[in-house]
Design a protein around this motif. Structure first.
Motif, short mmCIF file in Angstrom:
data_model
loop_
_atom_site.label_atom_id
_atom_site.label_comp_id
_atom_site.label_asym_id
_atom_site.label_seq_id
_atom_site.Cartn_x
_atom_site.Cartn_y
_atom_site.Cartn_z
N ALA A 51 0.83 -1.21 0.00
CA ALA A 51 0.00 0.00 0.00
C ALA A 51 0.86 1.26 0.00
O ALA A 51 0.60 2.21 -0.74
CB ALA A 51 -0.93 0.00 1.21
N ALA A 52 1.92 1.26 0.82
CA ALA A 52 2.81 2.42 0.88
C ALA A 52 3.51 2.64 -0.47
O ALA A 52 3.59 3.78 -0.96
CB ALA A 52 3.84 2.23 1.99
N LEU A 53 4.01 1.57 -1.08
CA LEU A 53 4.68 1.70 -2.38
C LEU A 53 3.71 2.17 -3.45
O LEU A 53 4.06 3.00 -4.31
CB LEU A 53 5.30 0.37 -2.78
CG LEU A 53 6.48 -0.12 -1.91
CD1 LEU A 53 6.91 -1.51 -2.34
CD2 LEU A 53 7.65 0.87 -1.98
N PHE A 54 2.48 1.68 -3.41
CA PHE A 54 1.48 2.08 -4.39
C PHE A 54 1.14 3.56 -4.25
O PHE A 54 1.09 4.31 -5.24
CB PHE A 54 0.23 1.23 -4.22
CG PHE A 54 -0.86 1.51 -5.21
CD1 PHE A 54 -0.79 1.01 -6.50
CD2 PHE A 54 -1.96 2.27 -4.86
CE1 PHE A 54 -1.79 1.28 -7.43
CE2 PHE A 54 -2.96 2.54 -5.77
CZ PHE A 54 -2.88 2.05 -7.06
N LEU A 55 0.93 4.01 -3.01
CA LEU A 55 0.60 5.42 -2.78
C LEU A 55 1.75 6.33 -3.20
O LEU A 55 1.52 7.40 -3.80
CB LEU A 55 0.25 5.63 -1.31
CG LEU A 55 -1.09 5.02 -0.86
CD1 LEU A 55 -1.16 4.94 0.66
CD2 LEU A 55 -2.26 5.83 -1.41
N TYR A 56 2.98 5.92 -2.91
CA TYR A 56 4.11 6.77 -3.28
C TYR A 56 4.43 6.66 -4.76
O TYR A 56 5.03 7.59 -5.33
CB TYR A 56 5.33 6.44 -2.41
CG TYR A 56 5.40 7.37 -1.23
CD1 TYR A 56 6.10 8.57 -1.30
CD2 TYR A 56 4.72 7.09 -0.05
CE1 TYR A 56 6.15 9.45 -0.24
CE2 TYR A 56 4.75 7.96 1.02
CZ TYR A 56 5.46 9.14 0.92
OH TYR A 56 5.49 10.03 1.96
N ALA A 57 4.04 5.57 -5.41
CA ALA A 57 4.18 5.51 -6.87
C ALA A 57 3.32 6.58 -7.51
O ALA A 57 3.72 7.24 -8.48
CB ALA A 57 3.79 4.12 -7.37
N GLY A 58 2.11 6.78 -6.97
CA GLY A 58 1.27 7.86 -7.46
C GLY A 58 1.91 9.22 -7.23
O GLY A 58 1.93 10.07 -8.13
N PHE A 59 2.46 9.42 -6.05
CA PHE A 59 3.07 10.71 -5.71
C PHE A 59 4.27 11.00 -6.61
O PHE A 59 4.43 12.11 -7.14
CB PHE A 59 3.49 10.69 -4.25
CG PHE A 59 4.23 11.93 -3.80
CD1 PHE A 59 3.58 13.15 -3.70
CD2 PHE A 59 5.57 11.87 -3.48
CE1 PHE A 59 4.26 14.29 -3.28
CE2 PHE A 59 6.26 12.99 -3.06
CZ PHE A 59 5.60 14.21 -2.97
N LEU A 60 5.11 10.00 -6.84
CA LEU A 60 6.33 10.21 -7.62
C LEU A 60 6.05 10.39 -9.11
O LEU A 60 6.90 10.91 -9.84
CB LEU A 60 7.29 9.04 -7.40
CG LEU A 60 7.86 8.91 -5.99
CD1 LEU A 60 8.69 7.65 -5.85
CD2 LEU A 60 8.68 10.14 -5.61
N THR A 61 4.89 9.96 -9.57
CA THR A 61 4.52 10.14 -10.98
C THR A 61 3.59 11.34 -11.18
O THR A 61 3.02 11.49 -12.26
CB THR A 61 3.85 8.87 -11.52
OG1 THR A 61 2.70 8.55 -10.70
CG2 THR A 61 4.82 7.70 -11.52
N GLY A 62 3.49 12.19 -10.17
CA GLY A 62 2.62 13.36 -10.28
C GLY A 62 1.15 13.06 -10.11
O GLY A 62 0.30 13.88 -10.48
N ASN A 63 0.84 11.90 -9.52
CA ASN A 63 -0.55 11.51 -9.29
C ASN A 63 -0.83 11.25 -7.82
O ASN A 63 -1.61 10.37 -7.47
CB ASN A 63 -0.89 10.26 -10.11
CG ASN A 63 -0.83 10.51 -11.60
OD1 ASN A 63 -1.60 11.29 -12.14
ND2 ASN A 63 0.11 9.84 -12.27
N GLY A 64 -0.17 12.03 -6.96
CA GLY A 64 -0.38 11.85 -5.53
C GLY A 64 -1.70 12.43 -5.07
O GLY A 64 -2.36 13.19 -5.78
N ALA A 65 -2.09 12.03 -3.87
CA ALA A 65 -3.31 12.59 -3.27
C ALA A 65 -3.21 14.11 -3.27
O ALA A 65 -2.16 14.68 -2.97
CB ALA A 65 -3.47 12.06 -1.85
N ASN A 66 -4.32 14.80 -3.60
CA ASN A 66 -4.26 16.26 -3.71
C ASN A 66 -5.47 16.94 -3.08
O ASN A 66 -5.78 18.08 -3.40
CB ASN A 66 -4.12 16.68 -5.18
CG ASN A 66 -5.29 16.20 -6.03
OD1 ASN A 66 -6.20 15.52 -5.54
ND2 ASN A 66 -5.28 16.56 -7.30
N ASP A 67 -6.15 16.23 -2.17
CA ASP A 67 -7.36 16.79 -1.55
C ASP A 67 -7.26 16.73 -0.03
O ASP A 67 -8.28 16.61 0.65
CB ASP A 67 -8.58 15.99 -2.05
CG ASP A 67 -9.90 16.63 -1.63
OD1 ASP A 67 -9.90 17.82 -1.27
OD2 ASP A 67 -10.93 15.92 -1.63
#
Length: 271
Positions: A136-152
């Protein structure tokens, strides 16, 4: 050989043969296979602690970048979208990926030692809980590192989290990552509860359990009740975004306030 050599050990009786069998069952295999397949509570506890502190360091770096952006007026260290992602990922990291898992790490290491048990009640489930947490941590940070991190924000309020107002993949990464993390936390909580009630040493009654056991036990009971609520909220949000359901969208008869109810059913006991 004497007839005693063929005698079946009584339940709970400590014999060299029984020790050898248990050691063969529970010992960690050498090499890479053992590293991935171990069910030893001490090793799993250490991994929880190390992983949580690595994520704490990442959350601290994110906090530093946020404060550098706010150190003076009209600074352009981050774009507005990047600021939202740093702010949200920092909160998500500190609340979900550090605060609870680091306590699970210490408890995993100490519980069997304090209770006088060989391991947790469900050793394989214990290992499963850690690996899902890491995924889960790797998946969430994969989003962040590709410019798709949580933004709300870590609280992720709708309607901004809905696809109509937030069309990128940001919230999809967040929602699915939190569902994964909810699975890890829920099965881990169940493991702690069963361990406390079923794995105590002979003579250790409920009122003789150490205070550390009580602390983690009460938190685990709360997690078992409230974490499914927030996992459901994120799953319903993902359905809204991916399949056009209307659990939270007013245009389809949904209720944005439902998000707040489900989220804070979890959030207040968690805090």
């Amino acid at each position: 050989m004497t007839p005693a050599a063929f005698r079946t050990p009584e339940i709970g009786e400590d014999t060299p043969e029984l020790r050898a069998r248990l050691h063969a069952i529970w010992a960690t295999e050498p090499g890479w296979k053992g590293w991935f397949t171990t069910v030893d509570h001490k090793e799993i506890g250490i991994r929880y602690i190390i992983t949580a502190f690595v994520l704490l360091a990442l959350g601290g770096i994110e906090a530093l970048v946020i404060r550098l952006q706010l150190a003076g007026p009209d600074l352009n260290l981050l774009t507005p979208e990047q600021y939202n992602e740093f702010f949200s990922t920092h909160g998500m990291t500190m609340i979900f990926l550090y605060a609870s898992p680091v306590l699970s790490g210490f408890s995993n290491y100490l519980w069997p030692l304090l209770l006088g048990s060989r391991d947790m009640a469900f050793p394989r489930l214990n290992a499963f809980s850690y690996w899902v947490y890491l995924a889960a941590a790797l998946f969430l940070y994969a989003g962040f590192l590709t410019g798709n991190g949580a933004n709300d924000g870590w609280f992720n309020y709708v309607p901004y989290a809905e696809r109509q107002y937030n069309p990128g993949l940001n919230q999809d990464f967040y929602a699915l990552g939190m569902v994964l993390l909810g699975i890890s936390t829920t099965v881990g909580a169940a493991n702690f509860i069963v361990t406390a009630f079923k794995m105590r040493a002979p003579g250790m009654s409920i009122n003789r359990m150490p205070i550390l056991i009580w602390g983690t036990l009460t938190a685990s009971v709360a997690n078992l009740v409230v974490v499914p609520a927030v996992s459901l909220a994120f799953f319903l949000l993902w359905l809204d975004r991916q399949f056009g359901t209307s659990f939270f969208q007013t245009s389809g008869g949904g209720q944005p306030l439902l998000w707040q109810h489900l989220f804070w059913i979890f959030g207040h006991p968690w805090v």
